[in-house]
Scaffold this motif. Structure first.
Motif, mmCIF file in Angstrom:
data_model
loop_
_atom_site.group_PDB
_atom_site.id
_atom_site.type_symbol
_atom_site.label_atom_id
_atom_site.label_comp_id
_atom_site.label_asym_id
_atom_site.label_seq_id
_atom_site.Cartn_x
_atom_site.Cartn_y
_atom_site.Cartn_z
ATOM 1 N N ALA A 263 -27.095 30.949 20.775
ATOM 2 C CA ALA A 263 -27.573 31.504 22.128
ATOM 3 C C ALA A 263 -26.684 30.385 23.018
ATOM 4 O O ALA A 263 -26.052 31.096 24.042
ATOM 5 C CB ALA A 263 -28.912 31.691 22.420
ATOM 6 N N ALA A 264 -26.957 29.403 22.738
ATOM 7 C CA ALA A 264 -26.292 28.385 23.859
ATOM 8 C C ALA A 264 -24.913 28.469 23.953
ATOM 9 O O ALA A 264 -24.336 28.477 25.025
ATOM 10 C CB ALA A 264 -26.732 26.672 23.577
ATOM 11 N N VAL A 265 -24.118 28.621 22.674
ATOM 12 C CA VAL A 265 -22.805 28.756 22.594
ATOM 13 C C VAL A 265 -22.252 30.050 23.223
ATOM 14 O O VAL A 265 -21.242 30.184 24.181
ATOM 15 C CB VAL A 265 -22.377 28.691 21.108
ATOM 16 N N ALA A 266 -22.934 30.889 22.975
ATOM 17 C CA ALA A 266 -22.881 32.389 23.840
ATOM 18 C C ALA A 266 -22.991 32.498 25.316
ATOM 19 O O ALA A 266 -22.145 32.937 26.125
ATOM 20 C CB ALA A 266 -23.477 33.604 23.360
ATOM 21 N N ARG A 267 -24.144 31.520 25.620
ATOM 22 C CA ARG A 267 -24.378 31.519 27.219
ATOM 23 C C ARG A 267 -23.341 30.547 27.929
ATOM 24 O O ARG A 267 -22.822 30.773 29.272
ATOM 25 C CB ARG A 267 -25.689 31.069 27.260
ATOM 26 N N ALA A 268 -22.886 29.591 27.278
ATOM 27 C CA ALA A 268 -21.892 28.684 27.835
ATOM 28 C C ALA A 268 -20.346 29.171 27.901
ATOM 29 O O ALA A 268 -19.652 28.600 28.556
ATOM 30 C CB ALA A 268 -21.833 27.508 27.091
ATOM 31 N N GLY A 269 -20.050 30.416 27.121
ATOM 32 C CA GLY A 269 -19.147 31.007 26.984
ATOM 33 C C GLY A 269 -17.908 30.193 26.245
ATOM 34 O O GLY A 269 -16.774 30.043 26.635
ATOM 35 N N VAL A 270 -18.287 29.438 25.256
ATOM 36 C CA VAL A 270 -17.302 28.737 24.434
ATOM 37 C C VAL A 270 -17.262 28.874 23.114
ATOM 38 O O VAL A 270 -18.167 29.925 22.478
ATOM 39 C CB VAL A 270 -17.849 27.231 24.557
ATOM 40 N N ARG A 271 -16.076 28.512 22.360
ATOM 41 C CA ARG A 271 -16.001 28.557 20.719
ATOM 42 C C ARG A 271 -16.725 27.547 20.364
ATOM 43 O O ARG A 271 -16.720 26.185 20.886
ATOM 44 C CB ARG A 271 -14.704 28.881 20.582
ATOM 45 N N ALA A 272 -17.202 27.583 18.948
ATOM 46 C CA ALA A 272 -17.947 26.540 18.635
ATOM 47 C C ALA A 272 -17.360 26.283 16.901
ATOM 48 O O ALA A 272 -17.468 27.297 16.167
ATOM 49 C CB ALA A 272 -19.451 26.427 18.619
ATOM 50 N N VAL A 273 -17.266 24.904 16.499
ATOM 51 C CA VAL A 273 -17.369 24.503 15.129
ATOM 52 C C VAL A 273 -18.542 24.007 14.955
ATOM 53 O O VAL A 273 -18.801 22.837 15.478
ATOM 54 C CB VAL A 273 -16.019 23.687 14.827
ATOM 55 N N VAL A 274 -19.499 24.532 13.839
ATOM 56 C CA VAL A 274 -20.900 24.048 13.655
ATOM 57 C C VAL A 274 -20.891 23.497 12.093
ATOM 58 O O VAL A 274 -20.507 24.285 11.464
ATOM 59 C CB VAL A 274 -21.666 25.074 13.865
ATOM 60 N N GLN A 275 -21.368 22.411 12.114
ATOM 61 C CA GLN A 275 -21.290 21.647 10.998
ATOM 62 C C GLN A 275 -22.804 21.779 10.483
ATOM 63 O O GLN A 275 -23.867 21.672 11.121
ATOM 64 C CB GLN A 275 -21.045 20.054 11.081
ATOM 65 N N SER A 276 -22.891 22.370 9.230
ATOM 66 C CA SER A 276 -24.253 22.645 8.672
ATOM 67 C C SER A 276 -25.254 21.582 8.452
ATOM 68 O O SER A 276 -26.200 21.539 8.913
ATOM 69 C CB SER A 276 -24.081 23.466 7.422
ATOM 70 N N GLY A 277 -24.363 20.442 8.115
ATOM 71 C CA GLY A 277 -25.340 19.234 7.970
ATOM 72 C C GLY A 277 -26.652 19.304 7.011
ATOM 73 O O GLY A 277 -26.800 20.282 6.408
ATOM 74 N N TRP A 278 -27.481 18.305 6.956
ATOM 75 C CA TRP A 278 -28.705 18.245 6.130
ATOM 76 C C TRP A 278 -29.633 19.187 6.572
ATOM 77 O O TRP A 278 -30.489 19.858 5.809
ATOM 78 C CB TRP A 278 -29.359 17.004 6.226
#
Length: 407
Positions: A263-278
């Protein structure tokens, strides 16, 4: 000289020591890195010998999180420390002339080195010596502590750390034939300690002993065979620079973290690379690419900002890349680094994970992307950090120890 580097914890607790170890190896030393089995491939790929420390940090964090009571959580950690003590002793006994130890296992490593009659050096990724100039890494300080308060808090942290290790140290003393001690002693003032961060980020306190150094960052050695996957290259080329979102070794403790990030990525209007991590992050969306472990030093210069848990290693990688940050600290030294990023002007105020919402994360992203001074300060700081060679600064300290000289 045969050098053993001892570290325990997550990837961020291991990766910087691959760069330090490689530099010491290039200086003519034989270097082994003692770390958990899950990091064996990382160590070997960087050209270093790996010696196994027992236990799995992922399972440790999960077990402590799932423990039904604080007492049960302490029991889980005590069992981990028992195994760790045995592992450090075995790793050092396999052939070592000098032990370099991270802060976490330092009480065990110093005792093992003492029992084997060899010198040891602290190699810390966060400030580990009490000072009047700032509070020690730990929970955020809400008031304005005095210099005396800062010093007292630093000493208390060392005392608490010693008490955590009291049982395993007592057993190790018996195995090594060392005299009993009422408690785990703090390191003596002349014990050499090297801190692997930049003095441009944390200036060396004037009240630290002469044996305590701030060398500059130790950057992870790049695995020679790593290549960015095609889908990552395609995503980066398909639009404006994305933001990076990753929380490293933080395991699931925030049930709605996937939803908050998406939701934050969409509201900020940005593209994102998300690392799954632990934590197993898995937000979905047309403008979101999910990735696993990859070298931050390759990715971060290609993104617009980094959202992270403010671990020491990730913080350093972001600063080196010269990109603004949104720190979302959880525990241990993370609040310290998150506060430091904000004070340096390269990040908005920290967003503690247990208070995170989609709105606060989106607002913080827009703040660091829309404010030019944030990126300008990040760029200027990065140029200073890149000019340093922290690993090289450790070599003469080791050389003096090899010659039997004081540091």
């Amino acid at each position: 000289m045969r050098i053993l580097i001892v570290t325990a914890g997550s990837r961020g607790d291991v990766a910087p020591f691959t760069g330090l170890g490689l530099r010491l190896q290039q200086a003519g030393h034989q270097v082994a890195l003692a770390a958990h089995q899950r990091f064996a491939a990382l160590v070997h790929e960087c050209g270093l010998e790996h010696r196994v420390l027992p236990g799995d940090p992922v399972e440790l964090v999960r077990a402590r999180t799932a423990a039904p009571s604080p007492q049960a959580a302490r029991s889980v950690f005590a069992a981990f420390l028992d195994e760790l003590g045995d592992g450090v002793l075995a790793a050092a006994a396999a052939g070592t002339d000098l032990v370099l130890t991270a802060f976490g296992p330092a009480p065990v490593s110093r005792l093992v080195a003492e029992g084997l009659g060899i010198p040891s050096v602290g190699v810390y990724l966060a400030p580990g010596v009490p000072t009047r100039e700032f509070p020690p890494p730990g929970p955020p300080v809400t008031a304005h502590p005095s210099p005396a308060d800062n010093l007292a808090a630093g000493r208390e942290l060392l005392a608490r750390t010693g008490s955590l290790y009291a049982d395993v140290l007592r057993r190790l003393r018996a195995r090594l034939g060392l005299p009993r001690a009422a408690e785990a002693p703090a390191p003596p003032d002349d014990w050499p300690i090297c801190h692997g961060f930049s003095p441009a980020v944390v200036p060396r306190p004037a009240d630290w002993p002469a044996s305590v150094h701030v060398t500059g960052y130790w950057w992870p050695a790049a695995p020679p065979r790593w290549r960015p996957p095609d889908h990552l290259l395609d995503f980066l080329q398909a639009g404006p620079p994305p933001v990076f979102v990753g929380f490293g070794s933080m395991t699931p403790g925030h049930d709605r973290l996937h939803e908050i990030v998406a939701a934050a990525v969409a509201r900020a209007g940005v593209r994102a690379v998300v690392q799954s991590g632990w934590a197993g992050l898995g937000p979905v969306g047309d403008d979101v690419l999910l990735v696993g472990d990859l070298p931050h030093e390759w990715l971060f210069p290609r993104v617009a900002a980094v959202v992270h848990h403010a671990g020491a290693g990730t913080t350093g990688a972001g600063l080196r890349a010269g990109v603004p940050a949104v720190p979302v600290p959880v525990l241990v030294d993370q609040p310290f680094w998150a506060d430091r990023l904000h004070r340096l002007g390269v990040a908005p105020p920290p967003l503690p994970l247990d208070e995170l919402t989609a709105d606060t994360l989106a607002d913080a992203l827009r703040a660091c992307l829309d404010e030019p001074t944030c990126r300008d300060r990040a760029t200027a700081l990065a140029s200073r950090i890149r000019a340093e060679d922290g690993a090289a600064a450790v070599v003469p300290i080791v050389t003096r120890l090899e010659r039997g000289q004081r540091t």
